[in-house]
Design an enzyme around this catalytic site. Sequence first.
Site, PDB file in Angstrom:
ATOM      1  N   ASN A 114       0.837  -1.204   0.000  1.00 30.17           N
ATOM      2  CA  ASN A 114       0.000   0.000   0.000  1.00 30.17           C
ATOM      3  C   ASN A 114       0.867   1.247   0.000  1.00 30.17           C
ATOM      4  OD1 ASN A 114      -2.743  -0.957   0.058  1.00 30.17           O
ATOM      5  ND2 ASN A 114      -2.212  -1.878   2.025  1.00 30.17           N
ATOM      6  N   ASP A 122       8.796  -6.806   3.083  1.00 32.98           N
ATOM      7  CA  ASP A 122       8.730  -6.211   4.406  1.00 32.98           C
ATOM      8  C   ASP A 122      10.136  -5.744   4.726  1.00 32.98           C
ATOM      9  OD1 ASP A 122       7.296  -5.320   6.608  1.00 32.98           O
ATOM     10  OD2 ASP A 122       7.852  -7.041   7.816  1.00 32.98           O
TER      11      ASP A 122
HETATM   12  P1  ITT Z   1       3.485  -2.133   2.936  1.00 34.26           P
HETATM   13  O1  ITT Z   1       2.126  -1.763   2.461  1.00 34.26           O
HETATM   14  O2  ITT Z   1       4.364  -2.658   1.836  1.00 34.26           O
HETATM   15  O3  ITT Z   1       3.489  -3.006   4.167  1.00 34.26           O
HETATM   16  P2  ITT Z   1       4.762  -0.222   4.722  1.00 34.26           P
HETATM   17  O4  ITT Z   1       4.999   1.260   4.581  1.00 34.26           O
HETATM   18  O5  ITT Z   1       3.925  -0.726   5.865  1.00 34.26           O
HETATM   19  O6  ITT Z   1       4.196  -0.725   3.326  1.00 34.26           O
HETATM   20  P3  ITT Z   1       6.985  -1.835   5.737  1.00 34.26           P
HETATM   21  O7  ITT Z   1       6.079  -2.517   6.694  1.00 34.26           O
HETATM   22  O8  ITT Z   1       7.900  -2.665   4.904  1.00 34.26           O
HETATM   23  O9  ITT Z   1       6.171  -0.892   4.720  1.00 34.26           O
HETATM   24  O10 ITT Z   1       7.873  -0.734   6.429  1.00 34.26           O
HETATM   25  C1  ITT Z   1       8.277  -0.768   7.763  1.00 34.26           C
HETATM   26  C2  ITT Z   1       8.742   0.600   8.193  1.00 34.26           C
HETATM   27  O11 ITT Z   1      10.020   0.859   7.624  1.00 34.26           O
HETATM   28  C3  ITT Z   1       7.850   1.785   7.809  1.00 34.26           C
HETATM   29  O12 ITT Z   1       7.912   2.708   8.881  1.00 34.26           O
HETATM   30  C4  ITT Z   1       8.504   2.362   6.599  1.00 34.26           C
HETATM   31  O13 ITT Z   1       8.301   3.757   6.512  1.00 34.26           O
HETATM   32  C5  ITT Z   1       9.983   2.040   6.863  1.00 34.26           C
HETATM   33  N1  ITT Z   1      10.676   1.793   5.592  1.00 34.26           N
HETATM   34  C6  ITT Z   1      10.454   0.765   4.724  1.00 34.26           C
HETATM   35  N2  ITT Z   1      11.253   0.876   3.656  1.00 34.26           N
HETATM   36  C7  ITT Z   1      12.002   1.997   3.858  1.00 34.26           C
HETATM   37  C8  ITT Z   1      12.991   2.665   3.100  1.00 34.26           C
HETATM   38  O14 ITT Z   1      13.381   2.210   1.917  1.00 34.26           O
HETATM   39  N3  ITT Z   1      13.526   3.773   3.609  1.00 34.26           N
HETATM   40  C9  ITT Z   1      13.144   4.266   4.804  1.00 34.26           C
HETATM   41  N4  ITT Z   1      12.203   3.716   5.570  1.00 34.26           N
HETATM   42  C10 ITT Z   1      11.632   2.588   5.112  1.00 34.26           C
END
Ligand code: ITT
Length: 192
Positions: free
Chosen positions: A8, A68
Site C-alpha cells: 500500500n 517487508d
Molecule cells: P506495505 O504496504 O508494503 O506493508 P509499509 O509502509 O507498511 O508498506 P513496511 O512494513 O515494509 O512498509 O515498512 C516498515 C517501516 O520501515 C515503515 O515505517 C517504513 O516507513 C519504513 N521503511 C520501509 N522501507 C524503507 C525505506 O526504503 N527507507 C526508509 N524507511 C523505510
Amino acid sequence: MKIVFATNNAHKLDEVRQVVGEEFEIVSLRECGIVEDIPENEPTLEGNALAKARYIYERTGMNCFADDTGLEVDALGGEPGVRSARYATDGHDDEANKRLLLERLQGEEMRSAQFRTAVALIMDGKEYLFEGIVRGEIALEQHGEGGFGYDPLFFPEGGELTFAQMSSEEKNAISHRGRAVRKLAEFLQKIE
Ligand code: ITT
C-alpha cells in the site's frame, strides 16, 4: 509478464517499478481492487512478506510478491526491526518513529545500523524469498526531503548523503530494496 506487488506504499511501488523496468508489468493493489490493509502480525520480516503475498495470492490467484523492510540498529539490539512501522505508535507515524529513534540513540556513539528487506514471491503457487541489506549509520538529525520513512536519518555506508538526499535512482542502486528486487528480477528473467 504481469505480477502484483502487494504493497500500500506508493513510494515502494515507484522504487520497484524503476528497478524492474519495462520487462514486467507491476500491478498495484489498487489496480486489483484491493484497498484494505493487509495484516502484518508475524515476528519476522520474512514471515510478514510471505503473509502479505499469500493474502493476495489467495484472493486474486495472480503471481505476486510483497516486501517487508526493517531498520535494524546495532546499539538497540536490532530494534526497531520488524516493528519499524509501529515503533512509536500503532499507526504509520513516520515523524513519531524518527523522533523516538533519535531519543533512544541520544548520547550513543555506536550508530551503526542496517536496512533489511525480505521479498516474498509466489509464482504458480510456489514460494520464494529474496533478501537485500545495506549497512550504514543513523544520523544525529534529519537530512533531506526525498525518499520516505527513516530515509532522512540513514547514511548508507561510505557516503555523505542520507537516502533522503539522493535521487531515487541513486537510492535504488545501493539500497536494501534495490538489492532484493534485483535478485527477484534476475530470478523472473531466468524462468520467463
Ligand atoms: P506495505 O504496504 O508494503 O506493508 P509499509 O509502509 O507498511 O508498506 P513496511 O512494513 O515494509 O512498509 O515498512 C516498515 C517501516 O520501515 C515503515 O515505517 C517504513 O516507513 C519504513 N521503511 C520501509 N522501507 C524503507 C525505506 O526504503 N527507507 C526508509 N524507511 C523505510
